[in-house]
Design an enzyme around this catalytic site. Structure first.
Site, PDB file in Angstrom:
ATOM      1  CB  ILE A   1      -0.948  -0.023   1.231  1.00 27.78           C
ATOM      2  CG1 ILE A   1      -2.158   0.846   1.013  1.00 27.78           C
ATOM      3  CG2 ILE A   1      -0.235   0.362   2.509  1.00 27.78           C
ATOM      4  CD1 ILE A   1      -3.235   0.650   2.078  1.00 27.78           C
TER       5      ILE A   1
ATOM      6  CG  ASN B   1      11.780  -5.530   7.359  1.00 27.24           C
ATOM      7  OD1 ASN B   1      12.982  -5.593   7.084  1.00 27.24           O
ATOM      8  ND2 ASN B   1      10.957  -4.703   6.752  1.00 27.24           N
TER       9      ASN B   1
ATOM     10  N   GLY C   1      12.328  -3.379  11.758  1.00 26.00           N
ATOM     11  CA  GLY C   1      11.390  -2.687  10.872  1.00 26.00           C
ATOM     12  C   GLY C   1      10.087  -3.420  10.622  1.00 26.00           C
TER      13      GLY C   1
ATOM     14  CB  SER D   1       5.126  -2.021  10.819  1.00 31.61           C
ATOM     15  OG  SER D   1       4.904  -2.218   9.441  1.00 31.61           O
TER      16      SER D   1
ATOM     17  CG  HIS E   1       5.121  -8.950   5.558  1.00 33.22           C
ATOM     18  ND1 HIS E   1       4.736  -8.930   6.878  1.00 33.22           N
ATOM     19  CD2 HIS E   1       5.926  -7.876   5.388  1.00 33.22           C
ATOM     20  CE1 HIS E   1       5.276  -7.882   7.478  1.00 33.22           C
ATOM     21  NE2 HIS E   1       6.017  -7.238   6.590  1.00 33.22           N
TER      22      HIS E   1
ATOM     23  CG  HIS F   1       8.991  -6.155   2.326  1.00 29.51           C
ATOM     24  ND1 HIS F   1       8.215  -5.014   2.288  1.00 29.51           N
ATOM     25  CD2 HIS F   1       9.061  -6.516   3.635  1.00 29.51           C
ATOM     26  CE1 HIS F   1       7.842  -4.693   3.528  1.00 29.51           C
ATOM     27  NE2 HIS F   1       8.347  -5.588   4.363  1.00 29.51           N
TER      28      HIS F   1
HETATM   29  P1  5GP Z   1       6.966  -4.445   7.576  1.00 28.72           P
HETATM   30  O1  5GP Z   1       7.234  -3.028   8.006  1.00 28.72           O
HETATM   31  O2  5GP Z   1       6.166  -5.186   8.629  1.00 28.72           O
HETATM   32  O3  5GP Z   1       8.164  -5.210   7.108  1.00 28.72           O
HETATM   33  O4  5GP Z   1       6.059  -4.328   6.282  1.00 28.72           O
HETATM   34  C1  5GP Z   1       4.693  -4.115   6.335  1.00 28.72           C
HETATM   35  C2  5GP Z   1       4.299  -3.596   4.976  1.00 28.72           C
HETATM   36  O5  5GP Z   1       2.907  -3.762   4.823  1.00 28.72           O
HETATM   37  C3  5GP Z   1       4.604  -2.123   4.771  1.00 28.72           C
HETATM   38  O6  5GP Z   1       5.447  -1.962   3.632  1.00 28.72           O
HETATM   39  C4  5GP Z   1       3.228  -1.494   4.580  1.00 28.72           C
HETATM   40  O7  5GP Z   1       3.233  -0.446   3.632  1.00 28.72           O
HETATM   41  C5  5GP Z   1       2.389  -2.670   4.127  1.00 28.72           C
HETATM   42  N1  5GP Z   1       0.984  -2.598   4.503  1.00 28.72           N
HETATM   43  C6  5GP Z   1       0.477  -2.330   5.742  1.00 28.72           C
HETATM   44  N2  5GP Z   1      -0.862  -2.385   5.728  1.00 28.72           N
HETATM   45  C7  5GP Z   1      -1.205  -2.743   4.461  1.00 28.72           C
HETATM   46  C8  5GP Z   1      -2.474  -2.965   3.827  1.00 28.72           C
HETATM   47  O8  5GP Z   1      -3.552  -2.847   4.429  1.00 28.72           O
HETATM   48  N3  5GP Z   1      -2.446  -3.312   2.519  1.00 28.72           N
HETATM   49  C9  5GP Z   1      -1.286  -3.436   1.821  1.00 28.72           C
HETATM   50  N4  5GP Z   1      -1.367  -3.786   0.533  1.00 28.72           N
HETATM   51  N5  5GP Z   1      -0.079  -3.237   2.380  1.00 28.72           N
HETATM   52  C10 5GP Z   1      -0.037  -2.883   3.684  1.00 28.72           C
END
Ligand code: 5GP
Ligand code: ZN
Length: 113
Positions: A33, A86, A92, A94, A99, A101
């Site tokens: 997103i 992450n 990092g 969140s 997941h 990336h």
């Molecule tokens: P993290 O910071 O946990 O490695 O990555 C989480 C990722 O999920 C972030 O890049 C963030 O932009 C993405 N993200 C969070 N909420 C949503 C959502 O509701 N839909 C989508 N498509 N991506 C999301």
């Protein structure tokens, strides 16, 4: 299997009408997103694991990597893309549903911050 109030469980269960880029029996991928590169997608297992540390199914990890390959190919990264997991807030993370990336479409710097 499914964690209530987990946004990625909802996406995997098609509760949010998210368009999938690739799908396997136990994973889906979709666009991030808040993209950090021209190509930025996430590959997630359908089953909830809060982080890499919770996964003991190594074959699942292999299938997530296959999902990353397919996702990169479908989004046209060519042979140049980066795969990141992450793990933990300090690294990092969140969203606490594992997941992968998939980032591409531009030259990547190293090391990441
Ligand atoms: P993290 O910071 O946990 O490695 O990555 C989480 C990722 O999920 C972030 O890049 C963030 O932009 C993405 N993200 C969070 N909420 C949503 C959502 O509701 N839909 C989508 N498509 N991506 C999301
Ligand atoms: Zn979840």
């Amino acid at each position: 299997m499914v964690q209530k109030d987990c946004i990625f469980c909802k996406i995997a269960n098609r509760e949010l009408n998210t368009e999938f880029i690739a799908e396997g029996e136990d994973y889906v991928s979709f666009k991030d997103i808040s993209p950090q590169a021209p190509v930025h997608a996430l590959v997630i297992p359908k089953r909830h694991y809060s982080s890499l540390n919770e996964v003991d199914d190594m074959e699942l990890l292999g299938r997530l990597m296959k999902g990353a390959q397919k996702t990169a190919e479908k989004l046209g990264t060519g042979d140049n893309y980066r795969v990141v997991i992450n793990t933990g807030e300090g690294a990092g993370q969140s969203v606490f549903h594992i997941h992968v990336h998939v980032l591409g479409g531009r030259v990547m710097q190293w090391p990441p911050g």
